[in-house]
Design a protein around this motif. Structure first.
Motif, PDB file in Angstrom:
ATOM      1  N   ILE A  49      -3.049  -5.268  -8.122  1.00  0.00           N
ATOM      2  CA  ILE A  49      -3.553  -5.546  -6.770  1.00  0.00           C
ATOM      3  C   ILE A  49      -3.887  -4.264  -6.018  1.00  0.00           C
ATOM      4  CG2 ILE A  49      -1.279  -5.735  -5.590  1.00  0.00           C
ATOM      5  CD1 ILE A  49      -3.856  -8.354  -4.963  1.00  0.00           C
ATOM      6  N   ARG A  50      -3.070  -3.239  -6.202  1.00  0.00           N
ATOM      7  CA  ARG A  50      -3.363  -1.921  -5.622  1.00  0.00           C
ATOM      8  C   ARG A  50      -3.137  -0.884  -6.704  1.00  0.00           C
ATOM      9  NH1 ARG A  50      -1.189  -4.978  -1.573  1.00  0.00           N
ATOM     10  NH2 ARG A  50       0.775  -4.838  -2.657  1.00  0.00           N
ATOM     11  N   PHE A 161     -12.160  -6.990  -0.948  1.00  0.00           N
ATOM     12  CA  PHE A 161     -11.201  -5.962  -1.377  1.00  0.00           C
ATOM     13  C   PHE A 161     -10.429  -6.373  -2.619  1.00  0.00           C
ATOM     14  CE2 PHE A 161      -9.401  -8.717   1.921  1.00  0.00           C
ATOM     15  CZ  PHE A 161      -8.329  -9.292   1.243  1.00  0.00           C
ATOM     16  N   CYS A 162     -10.559  -7.631  -3.058  1.00  0.00           N
ATOM     17  CA  CYS A 162      -9.542  -8.213  -3.928  1.00  0.00           C
ATOM     18  C   CYS A 162      -9.954  -8.309  -5.402  1.00  0.00           C
ATOM     19  CB  CYS A 162      -9.181  -9.596  -3.413  1.00  0.00           C
ATOM     20  SG  CYS A 162      -7.827 -10.329  -4.353  1.00  0.00           S
ATOM     21  N   GLN A 263      -4.968 -10.113   7.235  1.00  0.00           N
ATOM     22  CA  GLN A 263      -5.650  -8.889   6.752  1.00  0.00           C
ATOM     23  C   GLN A 263      -6.102  -7.970   7.877  1.00  0.00           C
ATOM     24  OE1 GLN A 263      -4.908  -8.849   3.813  1.00  0.00           O
ATOM     25  NE2 GLN A 263      -5.212 -10.840   2.855  1.00  0.00           N
ATOM     26  N   ASP A 301       0.045 -10.603   5.909  1.00  0.00           N
ATOM     27  CA  ASP A 301      -0.362  -9.393   5.187  1.00  0.00           C
ATOM     28  C   ASP A 301      -1.439  -8.688   6.015  1.00  0.00           C
ATOM     29  OD1 ASP A 301       1.138 -10.221   2.994  1.00  0.00           O
ATOM     30  OD2 ASP A 301      -0.596 -10.908   1.835  1.00  0.00           O
ATOM     31  N   ILE A 302      -1.377  -7.378   6.021  1.00  0.00           N
ATOM     32  CA  ILE A 302      -2.334  -6.552   6.756  1.00  0.00           C
ATOM     33  C   ILE A 302      -2.861  -5.460   5.831  1.00  0.00           C
ATOM     34  CG2 ILE A 302      -2.402  -4.701   8.506  1.00  0.00           C
ATOM     35  CD1 ILE A 302      -2.406  -7.373   9.760  1.00  0.00           C
ATOM     36  N   ILE A 303      -4.153  -5.178   5.932  1.00  0.00           N
ATOM     37  CA  ILE A 303      -4.716  -4.013   5.233  1.00  0.00           C
ATOM     38  C   ILE A 303      -5.155  -3.007   6.289  1.00  0.00           C
ATOM     39  CG2 ILE A 303      -6.603  -3.180   3.784  1.00  0.00           C
ATOM     40  CD1 ILE A 303      -6.557  -5.863   2.330  1.00  0.00           C
ATOM     41  N   PHE A 332      -0.414  -2.602   3.863  1.00  0.00           N
ATOM     42  CA  PHE A 332      -0.765  -1.565   2.891  1.00  0.00           C
ATOM     43  C   PHE A 332      -2.055  -0.904   3.303  1.00  0.00           C
ATOM     44  CE2 PHE A 332       1.637  -4.745   0.561  1.00  0.00           C
ATOM     45  CZ  PHE A 332       2.581  -3.956  -0.085  1.00  0.00           C
ATOM     46  N   ASN A 333      -2.223   0.329   2.868  1.00  0.00           N
ATOM     47  CA  ASN A 333      -3.532   0.963   3.009  1.00  0.00           C
ATOM     48  C   ASN A 333      -4.495   0.328   2.019  1.00  0.00           C
ATOM     49  OD1 ASN A 333      -2.783   2.790   4.996  1.00  0.00           O
ATOM     50  ND2 ASN A 333      -2.015   4.254   3.484  1.00  0.00           N
ATOM     51  N   TYR A 334      -5.750   0.242   2.430  1.00  0.00           N
ATOM     52  CA  TYR A 334      -6.779  -0.270   1.523  1.00  0.00           C
ATOM     53  C   TYR A 334      -6.814   0.589   0.255  1.00  0.00           C
ATOM     54  CZ  TYR A 334     -11.258  -0.888  -0.651  1.00  0.00           C
ATOM     55  OH  TYR A 334     -12.230  -1.081  -1.592  1.00  0.00           O
ATOM     56  N   SER A 335      -6.905  -0.085  -0.887  1.00  0.00           N
ATOM     57  CA  SER A 335      -6.958   0.609  -2.163  1.00  0.00           C
ATOM     58  C   SER A 335      -8.195   0.107  -2.918  1.00  0.00           C
ATOM     59  CB  SER A 335      -5.661   0.283  -2.910  1.00  0.00           C
ATOM     60  OG  SER A 335      -5.717   0.648  -4.246  1.00  0.00           O
ATOM     61  N   ARG A 337     -10.555  -1.199  -5.576  1.00  0.00           N
ATOM     62  CA  ARG A 337     -10.291  -1.781  -6.886  1.00  0.00           C
ATOM     63  C   ARG A 337     -11.578  -1.911  -7.678  1.00  0.00           C
ATOM     64  NH1 ARG A 337      -7.109   0.034  -8.033  1.00  0.00           N
ATOM     65  NH2 ARG A 337      -5.960  -1.255  -9.447  1.00  0.00           N
TER      66      ARG A 337
HETATM   67  N1  5AD Z   1      -6.007  -2.875  -1.087  1.00  0.00           N
HETATM   68  C1  5AD Z   1      -4.944  -3.074  -0.271  1.00  0.00           C
HETATM   69  N2  5AD Z   1      -4.327  -4.248  -0.151  1.00  0.00           N
HETATM   70  C2  5AD Z   1      -4.787  -5.288  -0.888  1.00  0.00           C
HETATM   71  N3  5AD Z   1      -4.394  -6.566  -0.982  1.00  0.00           N
HETATM   72  C3  5AD Z   1      -5.186  -7.190  -1.863  1.00  0.00           C
HETATM   73  N4  5AD Z   1      -6.100  -6.347  -2.356  1.00  0.00           N
HETATM   74  C4  5AD Z   1      -5.879  -5.145  -1.752  1.00  0.00           C
HETATM   75  C5  5AD Z   1      -6.506  -3.882  -1.833  1.00  0.00           C
HETATM   76  N5  5AD Z   1      -7.563  -3.674  -2.621  1.00  0.00           N
HETATM   77  C6  5AD Z   1      -3.302  -7.126  -0.205  1.00  0.00           C
HETATM   78  C7  5AD Z   1      -3.801  -8.231   0.728  1.00  0.00           C
HETATM   79  C8  5AD Z   1      -3.286  -9.478   0.076  1.00  0.00           C
HETATM   80  C9  5AD Z   1      -2.014  -8.978  -0.578  1.00  0.00           C
HETATM   81  C10 5AD Z   1      -1.509  -9.840  -1.676  1.00  0.00           C
HETATM   82  O1  5AD Z   1      -2.353  -7.701  -1.070  1.00  0.00           O
HETATM   83  O2  5AD Z   1      -3.226  -8.039   2.006  1.00  0.00           O
HETATM   84  O3  5AD Z   1      -3.033 -10.516   1.009  1.00  0.00           O
END
Ligand code: 5AD
Ligand code: SF4
Length: 437
Positions: A49-50, A161-162, A263, A301-303, A332-335, A337
């Motif tokens: 996921i990250r 993002f996923c 998010q 959950d927050i990005i 989490f910080n955006y990662s 993918r």
């Molecule tokens: N970067 C950061 N956070 C992410 N999530 C999913 N993909 C990413 C990403 N690329 C987080 C989202 C999701 C949780 C399971 O993981 O917030 O709800």
């Protein structure tokens, strides 16, 4: 008896899949072990996921492979990383015997047998027709108060993002009869709390005409004798309809808690994430849930630092936190993918230090809110379903409220599985402390 050791990273889906592998290998005569050094088969169920979880695989594999020099041991990499990156991992680790994705879990027995003579790489996606959801129950759930039950695999959304749609494929709903049979089998083993899991549970059955909906499923699970608490995850705010909200009014054994990932609090960012709801819609859903269930608690959950996110956008996330007052969140910080649409937005990337500062701002305020909310519970009496002895304190047991609060209080291990009225004496950021009434 041969022994299998399974290391699980990542989400509930992976935990559940690991349980299925324990069950299926159990039928083939394997016993589960908690000792890596005892194992004949070592499986690592990975998460992608990250970026961080990937680093964990590399360090785990680095610990396991040297064992092969001393004795015969079959090593397998399973899960989401294996699905998206299987071929590379298969080449990178020639000593690894098995590499397989989530859709191959039901074939674990055959794969382990084959691996006695040759290496196996299996990252095929199975079709939706007759998708095999194994019915065997995780042997470890016999000792537990709560258990997961999968209702769906995969995801048809494409949040930009996923990586999940690439790792778990298209959404397939599990037939309701199979879900109910697994719930009954778990209850017969003594399980009291069922958590229904899927990537986007609210869209359960929607692709198939006349199929039961998620609300229908909730009502059916709620009616299974012995189910004392129902939880579910993960929900998508767009698909959470009034029929599901009505369940919070009607079903007393449905938990007063929902994890509803938002998010971002900014409509501009939500659009770029392709989430297909607005901040106003999200707030409306929360308001309706509170109307249906006065003690309702939301977590999320927050990005932070999604590409193009401005300071003003993040202020909107902060103000959403104030508006909802989530009791907890994963942030989490955006990662970036591989293969995801958001990579195309990276021209607008937010510098790491800026994303990190925003994340810390969010987490600090979230912690304060949690402490404030927990302080309000001091002096109240909460019904707690006891999960077992505390891992840290002798003579203390640990349980959960319907609102998903962890409560520690002095008590005997024999209370495991029962409901106890607990007067709350202290609130912390993540847990409560109390005394049995
Ligand atoms: N970067 C950061 N956070 C992410 N999530 C999913 N993909 C990413 C990403 N690329 C987080 C989202 C999701 C949780 C399971 O993981 O917030 O709800
Ligand atoms: Fe990923 Fe979005 Fe599907 Fe959740 S709903 S698994 S975030 S694509």
């Amino acid at each position: 008896m041969p022994r299998v050791y399974i290391k699980t990273f990542g989400c509930q889906m992976n935990e559940y899949d690991s349980g299925k592998m324990r069950a299926l290998l159990g039928k083939d005569g394997f016993e589960t072990t908690e000792e890596l050094s005892d194992a004949d088969v070592v499986l690592v169920n990975t998460c992608s996921i990250r970026e961080k979880p990937e680093a964990k695989l590399h360090s785990f594999i680095g610990r396991v492979l040297p064992m092969k020099r001393q004795r015969r041991v079959i090593v397998g990499i399973a899960g989401c990383m294996a699905q998206v990156d299987g071929e590379r991992l298969y080449k990178k680790y020639p000593k690894v015997d098995l590499v397989f994705g989530p859709d191959a879990v039901s074939r674990i027995g055959e794969m382990v047998a084959t691996a006695q003579t040759r290496r196996v790489l299996d990252t095929e996606f199975l079709g939706e027709e007759g998708y095999p959801f194994p019915s065997d129950v995780d042997p470890e759930s016999a000792h537990r108060v709560g258990a997961f039950v999968t209702i769906q695999k995969g995801c048809d959304n494409r949040c930009t993002f996923c990586i999940v749609p690439a790792t778990r494929g298209d959404e397939v709903s599990r037939p309701i009869a199979e879900v109910l049979a697994e719930v009954s089998a778990l209850v017969a083993q003594g399980v009291k709390e069922i958590t229904l899991i899927g990537q986007n549970v609210n869209s359960y059955g929607l692709k198939i005409p006349n199929h039961p909906t998620f609300a229908d499923l909730l009502r059916a699970v709620s009616a299974v004798p012995g189910v004392e608490m129902i939880r579910f995850t993960t929900s998508h705010p767009r698909d959470l309809g009034d029929d599901v909200i009505a369940c919070y009014r009607d079903l007393p054994n449905l938990a007063s808690h929902l994890h509803l990932p938002v998010q971002s609090g900014s409509d501009r960012v939500l659009r770029r994430m392709k989430r297909f709801y607005t901040r106003a819609h999200y707030l409306d859903v929360i308001r309706k849930l509170r109307e249906a269930r006065p003690d309702f608690v939301a977590t999320t959950d927050i990005i932070s630092g999604f590409p193009g996110e401005s300071e003003a956008d993040f202020d909107e996330t902060m103000s959403l936190l104030e508006a909802v007052r989530f009791h907890a969140s994963f942030s989490f910080n955006y990662s970036p993918r591989p293969g995801t649409a958001a990579l195309r937005l990276l021209d607008d990337a937010v510098p790491d230090s800026v994303a990190q500062a925003r994340l810390e701002r969010f987490q600090a305020r979230q912690r304060e809110i949690a402490i404030e909310e927990h302080a309000r519970l001091v002096g109240t009496v909460q019904r707690v379903l006891v999960e077992g002895p505390s891992a840290h304190d002798d003579g203390v047991v640990c349980g959960r409220t319907s609102t998903f609060k962890t409560v520690n209080f002095p008590g005997e291990a024999a209370l495991t599985g029962s409901w106890v009225n607990v007067r709350i004496t202290r609130g912390f950021a993540n847990t409560l402390r109390g005394e049995a009434e």
